[in-house]
Motif scaffolding. Structure first.
Motif, PDB file in Angstrom:
ATOM      1  N   CYS A  86      38.586  52.050  73.890  1.00  0.00           N
ATOM      2  CA  CYS A  86      38.061  53.062  72.713  1.00  0.00           C
ATOM      3  C   CYS A  86      38.787  54.347  73.508  1.00  0.00           C
ATOM      4  CB  CYS A  86      36.842  53.169  72.617  1.00  0.00           C
ATOM      5  SG  CYS A  86      36.223  51.200  72.130  1.00  0.00           S
ATOM      6  N   SER A  87      38.236  55.133  72.304  1.00  0.00           N
ATOM      7  CA  SER A  87      38.417  56.794  72.393  1.00  0.00           C
ATOM      8  C   SER A  87      37.551  57.800  73.834  1.00  0.00           C
ATOM      9  CB  SER A  87      38.180  57.480  71.554  1.00  0.00           C
ATOM     10  OG  SER A  87      37.168  57.521  71.085  1.00  0.00           O
ATOM     11  N   GLU A 104      34.921  59.043  72.803  1.00  0.00           N
ATOM     12  CA  GLU A 104      33.775  59.287  72.431  1.00  0.00           C
ATOM     13  C   GLU A 104      32.997  57.743  71.990  1.00  0.00           C
ATOM     14  OE1 GLU A 104      36.662  60.962  70.433  1.00  0.00           O
ATOM     15  OE2 GLU A 104      36.142  62.625  72.428  1.00  0.00           O
ATOM     16  N   LYS A 132      34.856  54.959  70.226  1.00  0.00           N
ATOM     17  CA  LYS A 132      35.515  54.990  69.329  1.00  0.00           C
ATOM     18  C   LYS A 132      36.251  53.923  68.899  1.00  0.00           C
ATOM     19  CE  LYS A 132      37.711  56.662  64.946  1.00  0.00           C
ATOM     20  NZ  LYS A 132      38.744  57.128  64.893  1.00  0.00           N
ATOM     21  N   GLU A 172      41.928  52.307  66.132  1.00  0.00           N
ATOM     22  CA  GLU A 172      42.255  51.379  64.685  1.00  0.00           C
ATOM     23  C   GLU A 172      42.694  50.266  64.668  1.00  0.00           C
ATOM     24  OE1 GLU A 172      39.778  53.553  61.841  1.00  0.00           O
ATOM     25  OE2 GLU A 172      41.607  53.344  61.455  1.00  0.00           O
TER      26      GLU A 172
END
Lengths: 334, 638
Positions: free
Chosen positions: B541-542, B544, B546, B549
């Motif tokens: 994940c990023s 943050e 997220k 995608e």
């Protein structure tokens, strides 16, 4: 090295490093300016440079002007170290703090000069000498949700503190690969046929031939690297989570044909370095088989459930709440 | 007919010596802006020598009028390329005793040096011309001990030249001919041949037999080495490997090698053989590497290293290189175990006793037929025995049962410990961890052979104990890739242990009466596995948090597999509390759904995890029903 030192050279003729350096300092200035204009705290920048020469297993500090050439070669006390916290870093290498583009260029000049003096006295045998000019950039700024820029910077976010500061670091390596410089070896300017058959290296390149035989992709074997120091220094740039851009400098001149060809070949190889996250993944596994059994069982349960319901419906008891499947089936470890 | 007076000849010789000096020594200090100054000077001298030779001893084309037996000048070889194996050169042509033969050889030699000179100054076409002239002169001669050296050298040079122009077939032609000439010469003659430098030197300065042999053999070693590169270029790796082997072997025999350099090359060659499953050859290379690396001497002590920088360097170097060899040995053991597993496993990854019997029978048959002859043989008189004794310490045969597997495992483990001595965590994180990963893989491979389930579990526990602390200690920024590898491996290991516990439990009479202790243990393993798979997924994940995608190719399959496993693990957790069960089932469903949805959105991803996708689809269909039933039960029970 594409350095294009001469101050009389116009912008268009500058080499890649001066351009990069100018760009860097311009960027720094822009950020400082922007912060001043907006009235926000001005970010602090710290820029360091190192200049190393590697050949065979020797590491030379090109910024070390204090010692005699021979003494320098005798020894360096330079170590390339890697620890759990700090990644790869050098110990015993002169690091120059730089505050302007001009200063940086000056450093580069001195280092390059130091290098060319060394090379002419070099042993013919050691034909692979790399030079690495590294710039460390560190920015300390106020942490704010609006700071979306530079997603490529490695971040060490101080998430535990409510208050503000974050440190961004970046590293730039400018690498001048062995043989790409027109150094003299037994009179020849630059190795001929480096990718073909090398004469002057004698049998030194035998290791390269042998290591190219194996199946590179599989990683089921170990290759003792010849250029281990170079690979180590660039380790965190090749593969892993850092964004790496490799700029291969080539020339349109036919006099530089061999260098251009070799550089492109090297760049192509580097591009294909992919580090697999997971090496072994068995497709055939007991787990899958067991899972299929589970699914089969669940499907049977479902059929039973449907069958019971069907019977009850036929018996005209559809408005009764159906007894759910007996509890033992729910709890079974399936 | 005119011939050299002794003074004139001395002058020629002096000129030649001068040319050599200019070319080999003085050229190194030529200035940057005139880098070929000495070479050009050398060239002039060589040209003068050539003219002298041509004018004297020729008698204006009266080659046949000086009482020679009438041998017609042999037909010329084609100007370009090489006739395949022109071994007529052994039977036809001027003998080197004859004046014509001697003259031709001398002219050929000068042309050779002129050729090399032009190549050095980057005038390839001219270089080629001179080298071909050399060939022409030689073409008139019969191969003999006086000229065979030149026969080999000129072809080596032409091989290099054409390879440099990317005309590797031509290169191959010249080099293969050189090879044949050498072989036939050694078979039919074998006496130490005159070296080219001796054509223009006085009696006193002639080389000894030993020196001549050395130079000649070195030239041929280069021929083999160049051929290795040619074959590699053509993708004929097996042949290339053979030639690399030959080159290495000759280095040993001729005592022309640096021990550590040689040892590393042999160890690297072993890795090639390992990838081909040729463990006998691989073992031999490694044993030779071990023995020869010993010739490099003792590692300087700590004390000595403190005192002198040179000693410290030497210590570092030796330790490092010997540890590299140890790592090659680790791979030998690991691959041998893994390949054996592949042969022995059934379709669910367990040891298939039928296959085991089959392989045992096959091995007995081979033993009766006296097995395979050893193709590779390194060494000299001193080292044959030491190499053999290193070989005896480990088998090259596929282990077929636990005892045999364990023996190989122990050898591997021993080398792990050796390698770790140098590649310590503090200083060599990446290398250290790779070694640990290999150690873990050794345990994993050994576990396959272990029948007792408890003991198997213990082996996996060793893996966890080894890798877990490291995973948590590493800086997540710098070591992202390695941490991901470790997380995934830890997740799989815990999963493996969980399955083994389950197997143990199922063997008990009543699968419902799992005692609390077992359930707790089981759940712990289950959660630990899920935790590490989740950690792995979180690392994608990023900053943050997220979810990406799009999954990059190198993480695609691991990510989908991780999701799938997390789903399954959640559905396996045992709990007597329905809300907890519900939560687990929901989590499971969520993850199965992710797999299905991701593959729908990215059709190309489906191929990366076919089975997982198929099963996920089924579960996505079935789980909701199970969940609903549970909900219904919970509702009625309230």
């Amino acid at each position: 090295m594409g350095t294009g030192f001469d101050i009389n050279i116009g912008e268009e003729e500058l080499g890649i490093i001066p351009r990069a350096i100018n760009h860097l300092f311009r960027g720094i200035e822009e950020r400082r300016q922007a912060a001043t204009e907006q009235g926000t705290p001005v970010p602090e920048f710290k820029i360091n440079a190192q200049f190393l020469e590697l050949y065979n297993e020797e590491v030379l500090d090109l910024f070390d002007s204090t010692r005699e050439l021979e003494a320098r070669r005798q020894k360096s006390g330079i170590k390339i170290h890697e620890d759990a916290n700090g990644g790869i870093y050098t110990v015993g290498v002169t690091t120059r703090t730089v505050t302007s583009a001009a200063e940086m260029m000056q450093c580069l000049k001195l280092g390059a000069l130091s290098r060319s003096t060394a090379s002419t006295q070099m042993n013919v045998q050691s034909s692979r000498s790399h030079a690495i000019f590294t710039i460390h950039l560190c920015q300390v700024r106020v942490c704010s949700p609006d700071n979306h820029e530079n997603a490529t910077d490695n971040r060490l976010a101080n998430s535990s503190e409510i208050n503000e500061f974050e440190t961004l670091t970046a590293k730039f390596h400018f690498v001048d690969l062995a043989g790409s410089e027109r150094l003299k070896r037994t009179g020849a300017t630059g190795d001929r046929a480096k990718e073909g058959i090398s004469i002057n290296c004698g049998l030194l390149a035998l290791g390269n031939v042998i290591s190219a035989l194996g199946d590179r992709g599989k990683r089921s074997t170990h290759v003792p690297y010849r250029d281990s120091k170079l690979t180590r220094l660039l380790q965190d740039s090749l593969g892993g989570n850092s964004q790496t851009v490799m700029i291969a400098c080539i020339s349109p001149s036919d006099r530089d044909f061999m260098e251009t060809l070799n550089t492109l070949k090297y760049a192509n190889r580097a591009r294909n370095i992919k580090n697999k996250v997971v090496v072994n993944q068995d497709r055939a596994s007991q787990q899958i088989s067991v899972l299929r059994t589970e699914i089969a069982r669940l499907q049977m349960e479902l059929m039973e459930y449907k069958a019971v319901r069907a019977v009850l419906v036929l018996d005209g008891m559809s408005d009764q709440v159906l007894d759910p499947i007996p509890s033992h089936l729910v709890l079974s470890v399936c | 007919m005119a011939s050299f007076s002794s003074n004139e000849w001395k002058a020629v010789c002096a000129k030649f010596t001068n040319a050599q000096q200019l070319s080999d020594v003085e050229s190194r200090t030529d200035p940057e802006n005139d880098p070929f100054r000495s070479k050009y000077k050398a060239r002039e001298l060589l040209t003068e020598i050539y003219c002298s030779l041509k004018n004297f001893e020729a008698g204006d084309g009266e080659e046949h009028d000086d009482g020679e037996t009438s041998e017609p000048e042999p037909t010329e070889e084609p100007l370009d390329g090489e006739k395949p194996v022109d071994l007529d050169a052994f039977s036809r042509g001027w003998s080197s005793d004859s004046r014509a033969g001697l003259r031709a050889a001398r002219l050929a030699a000068v042309e050779y040096y002129l050729g090399v000179n032009h190549v050095d100054t980057e005038e390839l076409s001219a270089g080629q011309e001179h080298l071909m002239n050399c060939m022409k002169h030689l073409g008139k001669c019969r191969v003999s001990s006086e000229n065979v050296s030149l026969f080999i050298h000129v072809r080596n040079q032409l091989g290099i030249l054409w390879a440099g122009r990317d005309e590797t077939e031509k290169s191959q032609g010249f080099l293969e001919t050189a090879e044949s000439i050498y072989q036939r010469y050694m078979k039919e003659n074998g006496s130490p041949p005159t070296d080219m430098t001796e054509y223009f030197c006085s009696e006193e300065n002639q080389l000894t037999h030993q020196e001549r042999t050395k130079k000649f053999e070195l030239a041929y070693t280069h021929t083999l080495y160049y051929l290795a590169q040619v074959y590699q270029y053509f993708g004929e790796n097996e042949r290339a490997a053979n030639y690399c082997y030959s080159t290495l072997q000759r280095q040993l025999q001729l005592n022309q090698f640096n021990p550590m350099e040689w040892a590393l090359n042999a160890a690297t060659l072993s890795q090639y053989y390992i990838t081909k499953g040729q463990y006998m050859e691989g073992r031999h290379c490694l044993a030779a590497a071990t023995v020869i690396s010993g010739l490099a001497g003792e590692v300087p002590s700590e004390a000595a290293a403190q005192e002198s920088e040179a000693e410290r360097d030497r210590r570092e170097q030796l330790k490092q290189k010997r540890s590299e060899i140890a790592r090659c040995w680790i791979k030998y053991c690991l691959n041998l175990l893994r390949d054996a597993k592949k042969l022995l496993e059934d379709n669910i990854g367990e040891l298939d006793t039928d296959r085991q019997d089959e392989l045992r029978r096959a091995r007995r048959r081979e033993e009766e037929e006296e097995g395979r002859k050893q193709a590779l043989l390194f060494g000299s008189e001193d080292t044959f025995d030491s190499i053999a004794s290193v070989e005896e310490k480990v088998s090259y045969l596929f282990p077929l049962d636990f005892t045999e597997a364990r023996a190989i495992f122990l050898v591997g483990q021993n080398y792990v410990n050796q390698a770790k001595e140098h590649f310590q965590m503090d200083g060599f994180v990446t290398d250290h961890i790779e070694i640990l990963q290999d150690h873990s893989a050794l345990f994993r491979a050994l576990a396959f052979f272990e029948e007792d389930v408890e003991r198997r579990c213990k082996m996996h526990k060793r893996r966890v104990d080894m890798l877990e602390p490291i995973c948590n200690d590493l800086n997540s920024q710098y070591y992202l890739l390695i941490r991901r590898q470790l997380m995934f491996e830890l997740a799989e290991t815990y999963n493996e242990m969980m399955d083994l516990k389950l197997t143990l439990a199922n063997r008990q009479e009543d699968s419902q009466s799992l005692d609390n202790h077992t359930i707790k243990k089981f759940n712990h393993l289950c959660s630990a596995s899920a935790k590490y798979f989740q950690m792995f997924l979180d690392s994608l994940c990023s900053p943050e948090g997220k979810i990406p995608e799009h999954l990059e190719e190198d993480v695609l399959r691991p990510a989908l597999v991780a999701r799938f496993r997390v789903a399954r693990l959640h559905s396996k957790l045992i709990s007597s509390s329905p809300p907890v069960q519900l939560d687990n089932l929901n989590k499971a469903l969520e993850n199965y759904k992710y797999v299905v949805q991701y593959c729908e959105a990215h059709p190309e991803a489906a191929a990366a995890a076919e089975t997982e996708l198929e099963l996920s689809k089924e579960m996505v269909g079935l789980l909701p029903l199970k969940i609903n039933r549970l909900k219904a039960r919970m509702a009625t029970n309230n």
